[in-house]
Each structure stands twice: as structure tokens, then as C-alpha cells.
Design a protein around this motif. Structure first.
Motif, PDB file in Angstrom:
ATOM      1  N   GLY A 160     -20.340 -23.252  30.430  1.00 14.80           N
ATOM      2  CA  GLY A 160     -21.247 -24.143  31.056  1.00 14.80           C
ATOM      3  C   GLY A 160     -22.666 -24.663  30.615  1.00 14.80           C
ATOM      4  O   GLY A 160     -23.352 -25.355  30.922  1.00 14.80           O
ATOM      5  N   GLY A 161     -22.588 -23.763  29.512  1.00 14.80           N
ATOM      6  CA  GLY A 161     -24.179 -24.182  28.826  1.00 14.80           C
ATOM      7  C   GLY A 161     -24.412 -25.649  28.228  1.00 14.80           C
ATOM      8  O   GLY A 161     -23.409 -26.300  27.965  1.00 14.80           O
ATOM      9  N   LYS A 162     -25.629 -26.147  28.419  1.00 14.56           N
ATOM     10  CA  LYS A 162     -25.531 -27.449  28.044  1.00 14.56           C
ATOM     11  C   LYS A 162     -26.182 -27.896  26.679  1.00 14.56           C
ATOM     12  O   LYS A 162     -27.239 -27.232  26.472  1.00 14.56           O
ATOM     13  CB  LYS A 162     -26.754 -28.267  29.235  1.00 14.56           C
ATOM     14  N   VAL A 163     -25.268 -28.415  25.865  1.00  8.51           N
ATOM     15  CA  VAL A 163     -26.059 -28.673  24.490  1.00  8.51           C
ATOM     16  C   VAL A 163     -25.993 -30.356  23.992  1.00  8.51           C
ATOM     17  O   VAL A 163     -25.347 -31.121  24.808  1.00  8.51           O
ATOM     18  CB  VAL A 163     -24.815 -27.730  23.610  1.00  8.51           C
ATOM     19  N   VAL A 164     -26.624 -30.324  23.111  1.00  7.18           N
ATOM     20  CA  VAL A 164     -26.470 -31.483  22.401  1.00  7.18           C
ATOM     21  C   VAL A 164     -26.245 -31.269  20.853  1.00  7.18           C
ATOM     22  O   VAL A 164     -26.288 -30.167  20.328  1.00  7.18           O
ATOM     23  CB  VAL A 164     -27.910 -32.359  22.289  1.00  7.18           C
ATOM     24  N   SER A 196     -25.175 -36.927  21.748  1.00 11.03           N
ATOM     25  CA  SER A 196     -24.829 -36.493  20.385  1.00 11.03           C
ATOM     26  C   SER A 196     -25.407 -37.778  19.539  1.00 11.03           C
ATOM     27  O   SER A 196     -24.869 -38.865  19.843  1.00 11.03           O
ATOM     28  CB  SER A 196     -23.265 -36.385  20.256  1.00 11.03           C
ATOM     29  N   ARG A 197     -26.161 -37.307  18.691  1.00 13.20           N
ATOM     30  CA  ARG A 197     -26.810 -38.431  17.857  1.00 13.20           C
ATOM     31  C   ARG A 197     -27.007 -38.053  16.570  1.00 13.20           C
ATOM     32  O   ARG A 197     -27.210 -36.917  16.122  1.00 13.20           O
ATOM     33  CB  ARG A 197     -28.200 -38.759  18.471  1.00 13.20           C
ATOM     34  N   THR A 198     -26.988 -38.921  15.878  1.00 13.46           N
ATOM     35  CA  THR A 198     -27.579 -38.867  14.133  1.00 13.46           C
ATOM     36  C   THR A 198     -29.072 -38.848  13.978  1.00 13.46           C
ATOM     37  O   THR A 198     -29.661 -39.385  14.738  1.00 13.46           O
ATOM     38  CB  THR A 198     -26.851 -39.988  13.280  1.00 13.46           C
TER      39      THR A 198
END
Lengths: 313, 332
Positions: A160-164, A196-198
Motif C-alpha cells: 500500500g505504499g504511495k509512490v510516483v 506519473s510524469r516526465t
């Protein structure tokens, strides 16, 4: 899987060392043309140094290296391949700048009787099929590497860890594969992807984009950066926000500037794909295939290794 | 290029103020939109983040304003920033130097490289009357190649604690990096508006031939404008290193276009002779606020790029309409 790859590569290197002695004899030296992407990229620069050293130490083939000004300058790469064909080189070892656009020139080379080794980034399967081209790929599994980095992050964060994710250039094949690897790891480990971004592979842009992501998602816990230059920018943003140690970062490429951060624990893990050996492996396979007259088949995977605090140099 | 613009007059000065008002309205509108659509935009933390994020563009655009005012353009600032950065980094990342020498060496080296590159740009384009577009395009490649050659394409990591401290310091909650950028804007405003040198740049932008016939050395003024722009790239490199404690030969790629956009959004005429430093500050703020706000509302990367481009065009249209209205009012 790692160990097997490592053994395979060690074996390959031993055999190369043995080959060096007899092949010094003055027979027809294979003419090798190494066509790379941008030498402005640390990864390719390192690779070109590795290839040069390899050619010198082995001494039984002639190497011509061509790099380009920028990652996307595939026009120049097409010209480079055509020049190698015109110069009647025996072997072309190519890191395609564009996995579709380079299929045409490669087909021309193969038709002209040149042994072509496609390494680093695989040519597009469908484009190959359309062109009637059957060609092996020698290179690391970017998706598998990214997944390993992602798994290391998941282990640190727990379920459940929150990541980007910070992506590479939109459209760049290695960037797409690394993103796919990250996403697979997120799915397998039950992480939550917030955004999620460049940041176009670049430190300052990564710093800006990540800082803003952190504002939008103050609860984020982990970052997956598709290369180490971006990881550098992320680490600075975490420091500036006073969140050191609370947000974990993984990167990709194992550039020297990130080694220090891995030691300090500011970067949890990065992935080494041994860029220095990548070109020499491909050249080695190319020469073998040329001498035996046996084409390479399928995907010849080159080693990757997860670099953490435990094994960083 | 220059004959297209009217001579500067008190009326033009008023229309200049009106132009700034136009871009200020656009900025306020953007801030309003993002404040209403997100809960995170109008927070002290986010605002100080934006301040840090627009620092580089403000400084590059401030230098660019000088060059565009004389009817020139400088495409090399991003690359010159990289070269200035990697050369300066050899000092600041050298652990054997005492801190003061490491910092001083970096400042002298980075500013020196920037100013020299700018001087070369200016001298060549002014002496041979070559469009600065092409001269600085050449410099763009030379400086980028130089930075890559110098570092052999490696990123330099800077572990000097003094520069980290500078990069994260705040005064009354405002990031020092941003204060430096604002100080540069104020200094630029002063030079352009309160000194003979500055007025001469406007005059050259309006009618270079007249300035030359009046017996002034236009070569000096034009070269100086480019040197200032290059110096700005050197200072921006120092700000970059302070913020990111690293210097990379690929840093600043494409930043020249952001700087030019900030200057033009800020109401400075591409033809030269008309524009202001305050407008440039507002222009950089518009680009920064837009980039930040669009991430906060969750716009995708591609949509973000489309909207940023559209806003640049909108800002310029708004500016043109504003300018026409102001001219009409005074004409009537």
C-alpha cells in the motif's frame, strides 16, 4: 537469474581473453562499425570508452565508432549506417535512435551482406516483420531492471505504499520499458501510484516536477525515477522539503554522482546495466556470428544488477 | 528590423506601463483559477516552491531582455549556462580548496565563462553585422560541445556544504535564490531606465542608424548587451548548482526558449526598442505558475505542454490588444 547472467558474461569474457592470442595472426581482420546514440549521454560515452578499450585489448578487428549529437537525431544515424554499408564494413553494431525508423537502413545493410547486431534498444518487432527482417537483439532488459528497483522500493515501503514515477522522454524506448517495469512492480507489490510524469531525463526539471507532485500529494512515500539524473533532482527536492529519510528514491543507470547518495542512504537503489561492457559484448557476438556464418537469434540478454547500499562501489 | 517600430516617446512609455498591466492581469487570473481549482496552490509552501522554480528563468530572461531590446536574440544562454556551470563546478566540488576559495573560484569562473561567451556573441554579430540568431546558434553548439568535452559527459556532484546552505537559505520565509533573482531584476530595471547606458540600448533598438550617426559607439553598446546576457547565464549556473548540488553538461537544454518566452510574454518587442524588466519578471512568473498549477490540477504532461503553448500565444494577443487600445486612447 542474476547469477546465471553473471556467470554467462564471465564465461564470455574468458573465452574472449583466450581468443585474443591466436587471432593476432594476420588474417582478414573483421571491419566493425559501431553506431551509437548521443555521446552527450554519460551512458553512451562510457560505452564508447569500453568499446575502444575492448578493441585495443583484443586487437583482432578494426573498429570505427560513430555517435550523434543528440538522442533524437536519427537522421544522422541513418547516414552513419549508410556510410558503413558504402565502406563495405563486415559488421555493423547498432544502438538504434528510433526503433522503427532504423529498420529501413538495417534492412539495406543486411541485404548488402553486412552482419548487423542490434543492441541497447530493440528494433520494433512489427516494423521488422513488415520489412521482412529477422534480427536478434542484444541488450539489457530495461523493464526487468526497473521492476527490480521497484521491488526494492516496495520492500522498503510495504504493502500500500504511495509512490510516483518520473518518466524519461515520452517516446524513448528505454523510458517506456522502464516505466512498464515500474508499473509491473507497483501492481505485483500492491503499491498505490499517485502520479506519473516526465521530467525528460533532466535533473532540474525533475526537481521542479517532483516538488510540485509532493505539494499535490504530501502523503507520498516513494519515487521511481527512470534515470539517475532525475533521481538527483528528486533527492534535492526531498532535502529542501525536510523530508529526508521519509521518502525513498530509486533510480536507474548507476552514474557516479548517485553512488555517493546510495552510500548515504538517500537513494535506496539504482540499476547498473554495465554500459561499458554492453558494446563490447555486442561486438563480440557480432564477430562470432560473422566468422561462423551463424546469425544470432532471439533476445540475447546482457547482465543487469541492482545496486544498493550493500554492493555500491 | 528596427525601422518597424515607432520612436520612443512619452506616449510609448505610458503604453509600456499598460503592457505590464496586461500581463499582470493575466498572472492574477491564472493565480485565481488555480487557487479556486486546487487546495494546494495558494499555500505558503507551494508559493515559495514556485519562487525557487522560476529563479533560473528569471535570471536568464533578465539577460535576454537586454539583448532583445537592441533587436537581437541569444539562443546560446542554455548551453552557456551548462559550460559556465561545469567549469565553476571544478572549483566548488574540489574538496582540497578552502571553502572561501572554492566559492570564489566558482563565482569568478562561472561568471567569467558566461560573460566571455556573451562578449564573443556580441562582438561577432556587431562587428560583422551578422544576425545574432545565427551567431548565437553557433555558440549554442560550441558551448554545449565544450561542456561535454570538459566533463567527458559526466555529471559533477557537488558536496560542498556552503553552497547547499546558500541554496536552501530563506530570509523571512522567502528563498534567497529568489531574492537574488529579484535583485537582478531591480538592478536590470535601474540600468535600463536610470542610466545613459540603458537609454542608449532602447535607442539602438529603435533606430540603430540614428544612434550611430549621432556619433555613438554602437559596437560597444551592442557587445555589452550580449555580455550582460552571458553574465546572466553564468549567474544562473551558480543558482542551478546551489539548488541541485550538481552540474551536468546537459543542463539548461532548451532554456533559451523559456527565457525568450518570458521576455516576450512580458511585453518586450521582438523587434527591439520596447519592453521592460518588470514585464520579464511577470512573464517568468506566468510560465512558472502555469507549469506548477497544471501539475497540481492533475493535467497530463501532453495536455500541459499544449496549454503552456496556448497561453504563450494568448498572452501575446492580450498584449497586442492592450497596446492597440492604449495607442487609440491617446490618438483620440
Amino acid at each position: 537469474m542474476h547469477n546465471k547472467l553473471t556467470v554467462a558474461i564471465a564465461a564470455a569474457m574468458c573465452s574472449t581473453a583466450l581468443m585474443a592470442v591466436p587471432s593476432l595472426a594476420d588474417q582478414a581482420r573483421p571491419q566493425v562499425c559501431l553506431v551509437m546514440k548521443s555521446l552527450a549521454n554519460e551512458f553512451f560515452k562510457d560505452m564508447s570508452i569500453g568499446a575502444e578499450e575492448y578493441a585495443k585489448s583484443r586487437g583482432d578487428f578494426d573498429l570505427k565508432m560513430v555517435g550523434m549529437q543528440s538522442e533524437t537525431d536519427f537522421d544522422a544515424q541513418v547516414n552513419a549506417v549508410d556510410t558503413c554499408i558504402a565502406e563495405k564494413k563486415d559488421i555493423i553494431v547498432l544502438a538504434p535512435a528510433d526503433s522503427r525508423a532504423m529498420v529501413g537502413p538495417v534492412k539495406r545493410a543486411v541485404d548488402a551482406g553486412v552482419t548487423v547486431v542490434n543492441f541497447d534498444v530493440a528494433l520494433d518487432e512489427e516494423a521488422k516483420k513488415a520489412a521482412g527482417l529477422d534480427l536478434a537483439f542484444v541488450g539489457p532488459d530495461n523493464a526487468a531492471g526497473a521492476k527490480e528497483a521497484g521491488d526494492a522500493l516496495a520492500k522498503a515501503l510495504g504493502n500500500g505504499g504511495k509512490v510516483v514515477i518520473l518518466e524519461g522522454n515520452p517516446g524513448a524506448d528505454n523510458g517506456i520499458q522502464r516505466k512498464a517495469g515500474f508499473e509491473q512492480s507497483i501492481k505485483d507489490n500492491g503499491l498505490e501510484l499517485l502520479d506519473s510524469r516526465t521530467a525528460h531525463w533532466e535533473t532540474e526539471e525533475a526537481n521542479t516536477v517532483f516538488t510540485t507532485m509532493l505539494t499535490a500529494h504530501p502523503d507520498l512515500q516513494g519515487v521511481m525515477a527512470a534515470n539517475d539524473s532525475m533521481a538527483l533532482g528528486v533527492v534535492k527536492a526531498i532535502d529542501a522539503a525536510g523530508m529526508s529519510g521519509k521518502i525513498q528514491v530509486v533510480g536507474f543507470d548507476n552514474i557516479p554522482a548517485v553512488s555517493a547518495l546510495v552510500k548515504e542512504g538517500k537513494v535506496l537503489a539504482t540499476v547498473d546495466q554495465f554500459g561499458r561492457d554492453l558494446a563490447s559484448n555486442a561486438i563480440d557476438l557480432g564477430i562470432k556470428s560473422f566468422k561462423d556464418g551463424k546469425p544470432l537469434e532471439g533476445w540475447v540478454k546482457t547482465p543487469i544488477e541492482l545496486v544498493t547500499k550493500d554492493n555500491v562501489k | 528590423m528596427t525601422e518597424m517600430t515607432a520612436k520612443r516617446s512619452p506616449m510609448a512609455a505610458i503604453s509600456g506601463v499598460m503592457r505590464n498591466a496586461g500581463i499582470a492581469v493575466a498572472l492574477v487570473l491564472l493565480i485565481l483559477v488555480f487557487s479556486l481549482t486546487t487546495t494546494t496552490f495558494l499555500t505558503p509552501l507551494n508559493l515559495t516552491n514556485i519562487m525557487v522554480q522560476i529563479t533560473l528563468n528569471i535570471i536568464l530572461a533578465a539577460g535576454m531582455t537586454f539583448v532583445i531590446l537592441i533587436g537581437g536574440i541569444d539562443l546560446s544562454v542554455g548551453s552557456v549556462m551548462a559550460l559556465a556551470g561545469v567549469v565553476g563546478a571544478t572549483f566548488v566540488s574540489n574538496p582540497e580548496l578552502p571553502t572561501w576559495l572554492a566559492i570564489l573560484g566558482m563565482i569568478v569562473a562561472s561568471c567569467g565563462v558566461g560573460a566571455i561567451a556573451g562578449t564573443i556573441n556580441g562582438l561577432i554579430s556587431a562587428w560583422w553585422a551578422i544576425p545574432s540568431f545565427i551567431v548565437t546558434l553557433g555558440m549554442l553548439n560550441m558551448a554545449r560541445g565544450g561542456a561535454l568535452q570538459f566533463t567527458q559527459a559526466n555529471t559533477v556532484y557537488i558536496a560542498n556544504p556552503a553552497i547547499t546552505k546558500f541554496g536552501t537559505a530563506t530570509v523571512a520565509g522567502i528563498p534567497v535564490l529568489f531574492l537574488v533573482a529579484v535583485a537582478i531584476i531591480i538592478l536590470g530595471w535601474f540600468v535600463l531606465n536610470k542610466t545613459v547606458f540603458g537609454r542608449m540600448l532602447y535607442a539602438i533598438g529603435n533606430n540603430e542608424e540614428a544612434v550611430r550617426l549621432a556619433g555613438h559607439n554602437t559596437l560597444f553598446y551592442k557587445t555589452a548587451a550580449f555580455a550582460i546576457c552571458g553574465l546572466g547565464a553564468g549567474i544562473a549556473a551558480i543558482m542551478y548548482m546551489a539548488r541541485l548540488t550538481s552540474a551536468s553538461p546537459i543542463m539548461g537544454n532548451g532554456y533559451e526558449l523559456n527565457a525568450i518566452a518570458a521576455v516576450i510574454i512580458g511585453g518586450t518587442s521582438l523587434a527591439g526598442g520596447r519592453g521592460s524588466m518588470i514585464g520579464t519578471l511577470l512573464g517568468a512568473a506566468v510560465i512558472g505558475v502555469l507549469g506548477n498549477g497544471l501539475i497540481l490540477i492533475g493535467a497530463s504532461d501532453f495536455v500541459r505542454q499544449i496549454i503552456t503553448g496556448a497561453v504563450i500565444i494568448l498572452a501575446v494577443i492580450l498584449d497586442a490588444v492592450q497596446g492597440r487600445l492604449a495607442a487609440k486612447r491617446k490618438g483620440a
